[in-house]
Write a protein that holds these residues in place. Structure first.
Motif, PDB file in Angstrom:
ATOM      1  N   LEU A  42       0.831  -1.208   0.000  1.00  0.00           N
ATOM      2  CA  LEU A  42       0.000   0.000   0.000  1.00  0.00           C
ATOM      3  C   LEU A  42       0.864   1.256   0.000  1.00  0.00           C
ATOM      4  CD1 LEU A  42      -2.845  -0.916   2.547  1.00  0.00           C
ATOM      5  CD2 LEU A  42      -2.736  -1.350   0.093  1.00  0.00           C
ATOM      6  N   GLU A  43       1.932   1.226   0.807  1.00  0.00           N
ATOM      7  CA  GLU A  43       2.808   2.397   0.904  1.00  0.00           C
ATOM      8  C   GLU A  43       3.579   2.616  -0.391  1.00  0.00           C
ATOM      9  OE1 GLU A  43       5.255   1.912   4.338  1.00  0.00           O
ATOM     10  OE2 GLU A  43       3.584   2.157   5.758  1.00  0.00           O
ATOM     11  N   ARG A  44       4.079   1.543  -0.991  1.00  0.00           N
ATOM     12  CA  ARG A  44       4.871   1.678  -2.221  1.00  0.00           C
ATOM     13  C   ARG A  44       4.020   2.196  -3.384  1.00  0.00           C
ATOM     14  NH1 ARG A  44       9.882  -1.070  -2.130  1.00  0.00           N
ATOM     15  NH2 ARG A  44      10.179  -2.393  -0.301  1.00  0.00           N
ATOM     16  N   LEU A  45       2.745   1.804  -3.410  1.00  0.00           N
ATOM     17  CA  LEU A  45       1.861   2.218  -4.495  1.00  0.00           C
ATOM     18  C   LEU A  45       1.060   3.463  -4.141  1.00  0.00           C
ATOM     19  CD1 LEU A  45       0.484  -1.253  -5.683  1.00  0.00           C
ATOM     20  CD2 LEU A  45       2.312   0.109  -6.700  1.00  0.00           C
ATOM     21  N   SER A  46       1.214   3.956  -2.904  1.00  0.00           N
ATOM     22  CA  SER A  46       0.500   5.156  -2.436  1.00  0.00           C
ATOM     23  C   SER A  46      -1.009   4.998  -2.611  1.00  0.00           C
ATOM     24  CB  SER A  46       0.998   6.402  -3.182  1.00  0.00           C
ATOM     25  OG  SER A  46       2.357   6.627  -2.926  1.00  0.00           O
ATOM     26  N   VAL A  47      -1.532   3.865  -2.134  1.00  0.00           N
ATOM     27  CA  VAL A  47      -2.971   3.592  -2.200  1.00  0.00           C
ATOM     28  C   VAL A  47      -3.494   3.292  -0.803  1.00  0.00           C
ATOM     29  CG1 VAL A  47      -2.937   2.766  -4.581  1.00  0.00           C
ATOM     30  CG2 VAL A  47      -2.518   1.149  -2.719  1.00  0.00           C
ATOM     31  N   GLY A  48      -4.833   3.238  -0.681  1.00  0.00           N
ATOM     32  CA  GLY A  48      -5.429   3.093   0.634  1.00  0.00           C
ATOM     33  C   GLY A  48      -5.874   1.693   1.003  1.00  0.00           C
ATOM     34  N   ASN A  49      -6.033   0.813   0.005  1.00  0.00           N
ATOM     35  CA  ASN A  49      -6.504  -0.539   0.311  1.00  0.00           C
ATOM     36  C   ASN A  49      -6.064  -1.504  -0.779  1.00  0.00           C
ATOM     37  OD1 ASN A  49      -8.570  -0.448  -1.858  1.00  0.00           O
ATOM     38  ND2 ASN A  49      -9.552   1.067  -0.520  1.00  0.00           N
ATOM     39  N   SER A  50      -6.367  -2.785  -0.567  1.00  0.00           N
ATOM     40  CA  SER A  50      -5.897  -3.821  -1.487  1.00  0.00           C
ATOM     41  C   SER A  50      -6.538  -3.723  -2.863  1.00  0.00           C
ATOM     42  CB  SER A  50      -6.170  -5.206  -0.888  1.00  0.00           C
ATOM     43  OG  SER A  50      -5.420  -5.399   0.295  1.00  0.00           O
TER      44      SER A  50
END
Length: 257
Positions: free
Chosen positions: A236-244
């Motif tokens: 999530l952190e590497r892709l800068s997203v909030g959920n799967s």
């Protein structure tokens, strides 16, 4: 999904512009320059004030084509050092590569003198959605417009214009060029983009995509649930997203999965 945004913010904060006395009139001079450019080119220009985390957007007919605004020659103040109104329309693959180019550019010019900073420009070709949801190819450039008194990165000019070359090639044709010497530095981010996630993280994300919960993923890979959950958080952190779900969509659109 905005990979490398944290790294770019770190470059901005490392300038420590709060410790300098900045001539605010320089912002108005740069805004007038951008307004003049747009009135001639009908394109789009953004002035970023790295000291105050602020953007000023100027747009000609291009902003109408992209659906950013209803009318051309619009002037917007954006309480962010980022051009989100444009970046949210960028093709996910191109957004990642543009971020990588920006990071390389700002990291490079950060080491240069004030005079040298003004000579280098980052250029690329990106796909941006228009007001009908179709991708248009834009020519983009980023450069330092005004360094701070101590030679730090302060006022940045980013320009967007409809490219006469509307062929959908691979990559964004990323370059840093020196208009004084003619030096051109070329970048290919294909390998680096593929390494945003580790092989283990890709493996786990594929299992998540298949609907496997952490317990089954742990059993399948012979690792602990704690390790699986740590990998999930890293993804999530590497892709800068909030959920799967967002992670799967982002990795798929970027060509990682």
């Amino acid at each position: 999904m905005d990979v490398l945004r944290k790294e770019l913010n770190h470059i901005y904060s490392s300038q420590h512009l709060e410790n300098e006395i900045l001539d605010i009139d320089e912002i108005d001079r740069c805004k007038k320059m951008a307004d003049s450019m747009v009135s001639v080119t009908n394109a789009c220009c953004v002035i970023t004030d790295a000291a105050h985390d602020y953007c000023y957007l100027f747009g000609g007919e291009l902003v109408s084509l992209l659906g950013i605004a209803d009318e051309p020659c619009v002037y917007k103040e954006i309480c962010s050092s980022d051009e989100d109104v444009i970046y949210t329309r960028l093709h996910p693959e191109d957004l990642v590569e543009k971020r990588m180019l920006e990071y390389e550019y700002f990291k490079f010019v950060d080491t240069l003198s004030s005079e040298e900073k003004l000579r280098y420009k980052a250029t690329c070709r990106i796909r941006v959605k228009d007001n009908e949801g179709n991708y248009r190819i834009l020519d983009n450039s980023t450069q330092i417009l005004k360094p701070s008194p101590l030679g730090k990165i302060w006022l940045i000019l980013c320009c967007y214009d409809l490219s006469p070359y509307q062929m959908d090639d691979n990559g964004i044709n990323a370059r840093i060029k020196n208009n004084h010497s003619g030096e051109i530095i070329r970048f290919s981010f294909a390998d680096r983009k593929g390494s945003i996630l580790t092989e283990r993280e890709k493996e786990i994300l594929m299992l998540i995509k298949d609907g496997k919960p952490s317990k089954l993923i742990a059993d399948a890979l012979g690792i602990s649930i704690h390790t699986v959950n740590r990998h999930r958080q890293n993804i999530l952190e590497r892709l800068s997203v909030g959920n799967s779900v967002e992670a799967i969509m982002a990795a798929t659109s970027m060509g990682i999965l």
